[in-house]
Design an enzyme around this catalytic site. Sequence first.
Site, PDB file in Angstrom:
ATOM      1  N   GLU A 256       0.846  -1.199   0.000  1.00 32.18           N
ATOM      2  CA  GLU A 256       0.000   0.000   0.000  1.00 32.18           C
ATOM      3  C   GLU A 256       0.881   1.249   0.000  1.00 32.18           C
ATOM      4  O   GLU A 256       1.649   1.473   0.942  1.00 32.18           O
ATOM      5  CB  GLU A 256      -0.932   0.015   1.205  1.00 32.18           C
ATOM      6  CG  GLU A 256      -1.807   1.258   1.258  1.00 32.18           C
ATOM      7  CD  GLU A 256      -2.710   1.307   2.467  1.00 32.18           C
ATOM      8  OE1 GLU A 256      -3.340   2.369   2.693  1.00 32.18           O
ATOM      9  OE2 GLU A 256      -2.787   0.304   3.195  1.00 32.18           O
ATOM     10  N   LYS A 388      -8.601 -15.225  15.957  1.00 36.08           N
ATOM     11  CA  LYS A 388      -8.748 -14.818  14.554  1.00 36.08           C
ATOM     12  C   LYS A 388     -10.189 -14.455  14.190  1.00 36.08           C
ATOM     13  O   LYS A 388     -10.606 -14.622  13.046  1.00 36.08           O
ATOM     14  CB  LYS A 388      -8.225 -15.922  13.626  1.00 36.08           C
ATOM     15  CG  LYS A 388      -6.756 -16.239  13.874  1.00 36.08           C
ATOM     16  CD  LYS A 388      -6.273 -17.441  13.113  1.00 36.08           C
ATOM     17  CE  LYS A 388      -4.829 -17.758  13.485  1.00 36.08           C
ATOM     18  NZ  LYS A 388      -4.313 -18.980  12.869  1.00 36.08           N
ATOM     19  N   ASP A 464       1.581 -14.366  12.775  1.00 35.69           N
ATOM     20  CA  ASP A 464       0.439 -14.938  12.060  1.00 35.69           C
ATOM     21  C   ASP A 464      -0.420 -13.795  11.542  1.00 35.69           C
ATOM     22  O   ASP A 464      -1.070 -13.105  12.330  1.00 35.69           O
ATOM     23  CB  ASP A 464      -0.378 -15.821  13.007  1.00 35.69           C
ATOM     24  CG  ASP A 464      -1.462 -16.605  12.283  1.00 35.69           C
ATOM     25  OD1 ASP A 464      -1.841 -16.196  11.171  1.00 35.69           O
ATOM     26  OD2 ASP A 464      -1.932 -17.615  12.821  1.00 35.69           O
ATOM     27  N   HIS A 562      -2.358  10.747  -1.707  1.00 30.08           N
ATOM     28  CA  HIS A 562      -2.420   9.457  -2.386  1.00 30.08           C
ATOM     29  C   HIS A 562      -2.322   9.620  -3.898  1.00 30.08           C
ATOM     30  O   HIS A 562      -1.686   8.818  -4.578  1.00 30.08           O
ATOM     31  CB  HIS A 562      -3.711   8.714  -2.007  1.00 30.08           C
ATOM     32  CG  HIS A 562      -3.581   7.907  -0.758  1.00 30.08           C
ATOM     33  ND1 HIS A 562      -3.189   6.594  -0.771  1.00 30.08           N
ATOM     34  CD2 HIS A 562      -3.768   8.227   0.549  1.00 30.08           C
ATOM     35  CE1 HIS A 562      -3.159   6.132   0.468  1.00 30.08           C
ATOM     36  NE2 HIS A 562      -3.504   7.104   1.287  1.00 30.08           N
TER      37      HIS A 562
END
Length: 578
Positions: A256, A388, A464, A562
Amino acid sequence: MGVRHRLPPKAAGDGDAPRVHASDASAIQASDALPLPIRHTNIFFSVLFMAALYFLMCRWREKVRASSPLHLLTLSEILAFVCLVASLIYLISFFGISYVQSSILSHDDIEEKVNVVESSQPPLPLHRFPPTAAMSIPPPSPCPLLAEISDAKILSVCPNDEDENIVQSVLSGEIPSYILESKLGDCRRAAGVRREAVRRMTGRAMEGLPLDGFDYQSILGQCCEMPVGFVTLPVGIAGPLVLDGLSYYLPMATTEGCLVASTNRGCKAIALSGGAQSVVLRDAMSRAPVVRFATAQRAAHLKSFLEDSVNFDTLATVFNRSSRFARLQGIHCALAGRNVYVRFSCSTGDAMGMNMVSKGVQNVLDYLHSDFPDIDIISISGNFCSDKKPAAVNWIEGRGKSVVCEATIKEEVVLKILKTTVPALVELNTIKNLAGSAVAGALGGFNAHASNIVTAIYIATGQDPAQNVESSHCITMMEAVNGGKDLHISVTMPSIEVGTVGGGTQLAAQAACLDLLGVKGPNLESPGANSRRLATIIAGAVLGGELSLMSALASGQLVNSHMKYNRSSRDIPKAVAA
């Protein structure tokens, strides 16, 4: 079953050194060093072990009955003890004979003496199909065999086997793809063969997916199964982040644009204002099995038993057997009809700790069978953990490391570096991060983009990535202080799940990023200190990211930045310096 390796042909100029045929080389056995045939030697030491053990037990039983000191040994007892130890050492070592045998055949000294290829014979080709961009296979590198695969599933490999034949066997189903590493004894070659098989099955060459340049042996049996390549991600460095009096340069793996540059700007504002401070409120990983009884009343009995403080020490002793680092901290139960959800929380040292806490939970469940023989274990995980998945229990109770990080940003820094004002930031935070998230019904999402920073650092440091779900729970607070001139900003993150040992942290690239932060591996002096420090660094990075993005929103520069720096014509030096 060991893999037979082809030895290289003797180079020119080696002289007339005697050659040994392959059959002669294979006759070399580790057991040749024993004075007797191995079968007779095994019988001798087995009988010696049992006889010495029986003699000592009889003697010590007589001493116990006569109340004689056990440490006063006669000559016969000393000899029996020596025989017991010697036979035990032999019997234990005997299980390593096959390993010694394979080591002898692959040792460099033997390779210098053994040449199985006659000089008149040309070397056999390794591949029948030409190497392509999808598959180019270098010389084999040693790779440990998968211990989990039974000998019946491991196919013998002849030196004459060619990769083309193996590919055809994979395509026909004769050789399962998942045992290629064991079959070939070469992780890189296995990945290449598997990739070629996938290419032929799908008709897709995967030309942009790299194959060479990765240590496939390092992931065998622990990180990724059936690899066919690896994905490259750019790693940017933001910082320095001045946190608790120390400076850190943050590795961030992301695709990104503007993320690293924005975090870098936030870190700069924090550093110019004297740095940030952090505190770890709690350090406890959780696992919650679900069990069932015939009646809800019986389920309530288990809940009372587990939450009774009188039983905690016993349960903790049983739980802590799983690891020298596991320490049970608490048990919390919830009922749904006759189902009991038991949430165990424990410290796990420098490991993230999911496996550690799961083993401890299994120990307790086995122990409970004696008092609750009618218990029906449904699952080791009942989602009350909760791993998660966004869950209120993690937001309220915490999971992993619960961290608060704060900083006071000076007014001149807000104006010059962040290009906005303190009142504008405070108002925006209230309306966006607090009220806006409440309108959306957010669960732990009272922030601007904490997940951005968490995920980038997680990928770079071998965490993770899926645990960014609960690890990104964050509430960002902003207040005007010092008479309304300066800005106090804080992030509260109750469930940062990280470790500095195990999993992907031991891979070379990820270990290098952990080393950059000074938290690589376990902390030998204070177990758990490295993982807690990593959690505070992540919280500090989130603090910088929140500060910069909120400033861009308050000043109306988000879209412009951006469009300017996240396009093909972006100017990277300007983006980083902004």
